[in-house]
Design an enzyme around this catalytic site. Sequence first.
Site, PDB file in Angstrom:
ATOM      1  N   GLU A 299      -1.549 -59.480  44.138  1.00 19.65           N
ATOM      2  CA  GLU A 299      -1.303 -60.884  44.516  1.00 19.65           C
ATOM      3  C   GLU A 299       0.135 -61.051  44.998  1.00 19.65           C
ATOM      4  O   GLU A 299       0.393 -61.791  45.945  1.00 19.65           O
ATOM      5  CB  GLU A 299      -1.605 -61.831  43.356  1.00 19.65           C
ATOM      6  CG  GLU A 299      -3.013 -61.703  42.763  1.00 19.65           C
ATOM      7  CD  GLU A 299      -4.154 -61.783  43.772  1.00 19.65           C
ATOM      8  OE1 GLU A 299      -3.966 -62.413  44.840  1.00 19.65           O
ATOM      9  OE2 GLU A 299      -5.226 -61.203  43.508  1.00 19.65           O
ATOM     10  N   GLU A 321      -6.969 -58.421  53.091  1.00 18.97           N
ATOM     11  CA  GLU A 321      -7.433 -57.794  51.845  1.00 18.97           C
ATOM     12  C   GLU A 321      -7.393 -56.271  51.916  1.00 18.97           C
ATOM     13  O   GLU A 321      -6.965 -55.615  50.972  1.00 18.97           O
ATOM     14  CB  GLU A 321      -8.830 -58.293  51.477  1.00 18.97           C
ATOM     15  CG  GLU A 321      -8.859 -59.774  51.081  1.00 18.97           C
ATOM     16  CD  GLU A 321      -7.879 -60.159  49.975  1.00 18.97           C
ATOM     17  OE1 GLU A 321      -7.439 -59.266  49.222  1.00 18.97           O
ATOM     18  OE2 GLU A 321      -7.540 -61.351  49.874  1.00 18.97           O
TER      19      GLU A 321
HETATM   20 ZN    ZN Z   1      -6.364 -60.168  47.764  1.00 14.05          ZN
END
Ligand code: ZN
Length: 856
Positions: A299, A321
């Site tokens: 994060e 991602e």
């Molecule tokens: Zn992520």
Amino acid sequence: MSAELTAADAPAKRLSDYRPYPFTLETVRLDFTLDPDATEVRARLTFSPRQEAAALELDGEDLELVSVAVDGRALTPDDYELTKTGLTIPANVLPSQPFTLETVTRIAPSKNTALEGLYMSNGMYCTQCEAEGFRKITYYPDRPDVMARFHVTITGDQPVLLANGDLVESREGYAEWVDPWPKPAYLFALVAGDLRAHSGTFTTMSGRKVATNIWVRPGDEDRCDFALQALHRSMRWDEEAYGREYDLDIFNIVAVDDFNMGAMENKGLNIFNSKWVLASPETATDADYERIEGIIAHEYFHNWTGNRITCRDWFQLCLKEGLTVYRDQQFTGDMRGHATKRIDDVLSLRGRQFREDRGPLSHPPRPDHYREINNFYTATVYEKGAEIVGMLHRLLGAEGYRAALDLYFERHDGQACTIEDWLKVFEDSSGRDLSQFKRWYTDAGTPTLRVRDSFKDGTYTLEFEQETRPTPGQSEKLPRHIPIEVGLLSENGDEVLPSTVLEMTEAKQSFTFDGLATRPVPSILRDFSAPVRLERDVDTSELAFLLTHDRDPFNRWEAGRALAQKVLIGRVLGQETDASFSDAIGALLRDETADPAFRALCLNLPSEDSIAQALYDQGETPDPAAIYAAREGLARDLASAHKTLLAEIFTSTEATGPYSSDPEQAGPRALRLAVLRLLNRIDGGARAGALFASAENMTESLGALAALVQTGQDAAAMAEFRERWQGDRLVMDKWFLVQLANCPPETALERAGALTGDPLFTWKTPNRFRALMAGLSGNHAGFHRADGASYRFYADWLLKLDPVNPQVAARMSTAFETWTRYDEGRREKMRSELERIAAQPGLSRDLSEMTQRLLG
Ligand SMILES: [Zn+2]
């Protein structure tokens, strides 16, 4: 109840339909007046038109519209169009110059059980806006390519009031936050509650001091220090490895009990499932510690890869991602050892992504259509996305990769980008053509790589052939650009060719190696250099040789894995199997020079699900009961064959001194528990019982409990564990999961049924629901009972959860993604459950899309 739209209302969105937003959003001012049943949100948005005569379309769901005004002039309902999904103001009502739209809306956070938008968890307000949750807070262009600076005020009687950015004013009942960095709405966050901070300071590489805080419920403060230190390690690592410095004066992390995801990278205010923040030796396992460190890092790393540079649209989700997962994998490798991290990652990739790619849910890392984006937070987008970044790294080398990333940050900072933008920086910085490589992003399916070899007159030839099966919506597959890392060993184990990357671009391609005295032993796909399924006829003696001699730790482990798989499949199919696997395990157990964590990974037998997949890949129909029996039988035989050696290791790996989750202690502990799982098959659970009684940390306590469950003699330990931990929500999740995942299959459903009647089964809490249901579906033979009763039970619970939390119900439906693998009887039973779900009136868009895709 959430007013989710029905499937019929939601046509598919297509990548090819992308159009830029016709307005620039200059500034955002949001004023929140908090109330559980009627929170008022006043939004002032300044737009400037980029196009003539464009209507202003704003997204909005489940909102009560109180008023709308443009440049201070109140609009009447005749001036705009209001639907279930948004607010449209036609061009003739709008000025042609920049203007300010002011709306007042009302929402009820206490009634928001879907946990998207602004909701409540244990009396605390929090938000989850990715992917499309912000539209449940106010009318807004809720798309990632609309980036703006947010100025937020919060009025409420909670002691702590948090939002993104830097705090500019604060007094009792009021806080004002300004985020200087433009961001899309999905990165918005607000938290208000009675929270305590565990605080620190981080000094960045340019000498700026950043206040760091982990915010938790009162009573949890003493379980935050590991997360805080992990945050500081992540911040330092991103400076050193990528040259990325943090860019605000404050960084807040909040732990929330009711959370649909693992964690969320909101700018300057990360919100975490409390499971991935809170840790103490008594309540968290070694694996939890490693995951917490990895998720905190993930994060945090999004601050640059996701927040400063975001996605143009949700089809590009793997842009942020895939890259960020790759970065957190590199980080964990640096912290805890690359070899074991790579093996763990490949186990997870095969267990989740390969499985997904082989079934009806197969989709490209960058999909080209969807109905509900929440259904695309998948292993393919995340983990295969990370593998693709890893392949780019391998093809360009460390320096080439860093140069490309430097260019990416320089060129695209502050922008919303696409996969094309991403690949272009690699092309521009390296001069290479990546148009064929791009297929990894646009094509679904796992390529199979077949290999044959030959040796003649000192020349060794490797002949590769690649093939990708048709996947839903994609029948024709063109060859991919595959980096294949190869080494060659002589018969005494010396390396005659050190690791070399071969680049395969054709459907069939040969590579030759000259000047060899004797036929070498190849070590192919070292470090798992590409996410493919390698097929090669290798006899057991060669696998045993590689398990002993390969210099590449991944392929060493892989050889042992392949040996185990061969034996297990042989047993399932009732064939003769030899002792080579058992002998190799014996040699490994005696090898004290090998890393204990690595030896533990080698001792863990392939999962029942992966054996089922391997059988299916070979054209066999997997029989869950036979797989369970074969695996149990092999474990028992290994335990009997090596019982003295195993018992010695069990004794010698006992830890002394205070607990630490560092690899130096976690490695031997992992080996000890792997040994226990084998010995447990022949000692009647004696060691597990003793360890359970004496364990002082959760790793050993839970490991012992899992072993006891396996023997079916866990009733007293289970009750004791429940008694001790019933007040601890995170530990109780483990209690639900461990018994279902490990119990003898014939008892799994009965146990699951009894557990749903336990007052601690608070099924509306996502963590608790997931623990019980994942425990059952993870019990392979128990879930796939021949009579289909587990399927029915599971489907009933999905239907019960769907109206309350469609996002979690939809994700949990992937337990059925392997339904086409099994025999006719099981297939029919799973199909009829999926059809029953699909036919449910009022089914959510999320679960409806999933069941329809599952049914193909
Ligand atoms: Zn992520």
